[in-house]
Design an enzyme around this catalytic site. Structure first.
Site, PDB file in Angstrom:
ATOM      1  N   GLU A 128       0.828  -1.210   0.000  1.00 48.85           N
ATOM      2  CA  GLU A 128       0.000   0.000   0.000  1.00 48.85           C
ATOM      3  C   GLU A 128       0.864   1.261   0.000  1.00 48.85           C
ATOM      4  OE1 GLU A 128      -2.788  -0.503  -0.991  1.00 48.85           O
ATOM      5  OE2 GLU A 128      -4.285  -0.579   0.585  1.00 48.85           O
ATOM      6  N   THR A 181      -5.780   7.013  -5.163  1.00 45.14           N
ATOM      7  CA  THR A 181      -5.732   7.246  -3.715  1.00 45.14           C
ATOM      8  C   THR A 181      -4.689   8.306  -3.383  1.00 45.14           C
ATOM      9  OG1 THR A 181      -6.440   4.987  -3.267  1.00 45.14           O
ATOM     10  CG2 THR A 181      -5.341   6.132  -1.470  1.00 45.14           C
TER      11      THR A 181
HETATM   12  N1  HSE Z   1      -8.076   5.085   4.031  1.00 46.31           N
HETATM   13  C1  HSE Z   1      -7.654   5.168   2.663  1.00 46.31           C
HETATM   14  C2  HSE Z   1      -8.036   6.555   2.149  1.00 46.31           C
HETATM   15  C3  HSE Z   1      -8.335   4.115   1.863  1.00 46.31           C
HETATM   16  O1  HSE Z   1      -9.185   6.927   2.328  1.00 46.31           O
HETATM   17  O2  HSE Z   1      -7.222   7.242   1.573  1.00 46.31           O
HETATM   18  C4  HSE Z   1      -7.980   4.092   0.415  1.00 46.31           C
HETATM   19  O3  HSE Z   1      -8.679   3.023  -0.192  1.00 46.31           O
END
Ligand code: HSE
Length: 307
Positions: A128, A181
């Site tokens: 990630e 993201t």
């Molecule tokens: N918590 C992360 C965000 C999840 O909202 O950026 C991304 O899928």
């Protein structure tokens, strides 16, 4: 030690309303599939049929995640894998997490399970970090462990499986536009007021309590995100309309899935979830936006061996 395996790792809804970077749930029926084998050649070799994502293991989330696992073992074991991408990148359904979680799960199985699923979360998080610049665990934890998960703490990492009512049903609509993201993290405010923080943590606590006691009213009242949704919803066409329609059709609540553009609603049974799914379809048809609707229960198992 078996020498080849095929695994499935589910797509996920992260944040789940107020739980930015800490709450997530796994979906049934949608996720990446990975075929993996050990190789004597050394190194990590990745193929991704039909995908434009990088296959260089240093730039691929699955490659980075497996390397983190091998580094922890002090191993130079060669790995070959084919990733069948079913979760579209930039969908908000944990695409990178599904690949990273599936990859470390498969490698762990092939290496005779030196780690528990809980311990695999940290390696998938490295994937990630490579993808979004942040090692968030709210997608990889539910993809590996299944269910509804809470990242109670990042340092030290403490991931908890939450109780939830078995009838809880999730509706997801994915308008076919891509939101990275990494980009949708950049637009977030760096500071919030004490008043806003109080509202948000009240909702997180209320949501977890409502899930544990099957108090649907409390779940509904708590599915509110006063920090992230007001900013990110601007990137999602028709967001206010979807949210209003979900409420009108009896959803408990509706918010952005992960970093968007997918939007999810939680419902207290499949019947109301299908009604919400139909109205989501109608809204995007009227807006002439290609979309995909998925209705499912929460996936209890998480990553699993297929063959
Ligand atoms: N918590 C992360 C965000 C999840 O909202 O950026 C991304 O899928």
């Amino acid at each position: 030690m078996s020498s080849a395996i095929k695994v499935f790792a589910p797509a996920t809804v992260a944040n789940v309303g107020p739980g930015f970077d800490i709450l997530g749930l796994a979906l049934e029926g949608i996720g990446d599939e990975i075929e993996m084998s050990l190789s004597d050649a050394g190194g990590i070799e990745i193929r991704m049929p039909g995908s434009n994502l990088p296959t260089d293991p240093k730039a691929n989330v699955a490659g980075v995640a497996i390397q983190a696992l091998l580094d922890e073992l002090g191993s130079s074991q060669g790995i070959r894998m084919i990733i069948y991408k079913k979760v579209l990148p930039g969908s908000g359904l944990g695409s990178s997490a599904s690949s990273a979680a599936g990859a470390v799960f498969a490698a762990n199985e092939l290496l005779n399970s030196p780690f528990s699923k809980q311990e695999l979360v940290q390696f998938a998080m490295a994937g990630e970090a490579a993808s979004s610049g942040k090692a968030h665990a709210d997608n990889v934890a539910p993809s590996l462990l299944g269910g509804f998960t809470l990242v109670r703490s990042y340092e030290p990492l403490d991931v908890v499986n939450l109780s939830y009512p078995s009838d809880l049903t999730v509706v997801v609509v994915h308008p076919q536009i891509e939101v990275k993201t990494s980009d949708s993290k950049k637009i977030l405010k760096k500071d919030i007021s004490m008043e806003t923080a109080i509202a948000q943590w009240g909702n997180v606590a209320g949501l977890i309590s409502g899930l544990a006691t099957s108090d649907y009213g409390l779940i509904g009242r708590s599915l509110q995100d006063v920090i992230v949704e007001p900013v990110r919803s601007m990137l999602i066409p028709g967001f206010d309309q979807l949210k209003q329609a979900a409420a009108d059709k009896g959803a408990l609540g509706c918010s952005i899935s992960g970093s968007g553009p997918s939007v999810f609603a939680l419902c207290n049974d499949p019947v109301s979830a299908n009604k919400v799914g139909s109205i989501f379809r109608q809204i995007y048809q009227d807006l002439d936006i290609e979309h995909y609707v998925h209705v499912s229960k929460i996936n209890e198992e998480g990553a699993k061996v297929l063959i």
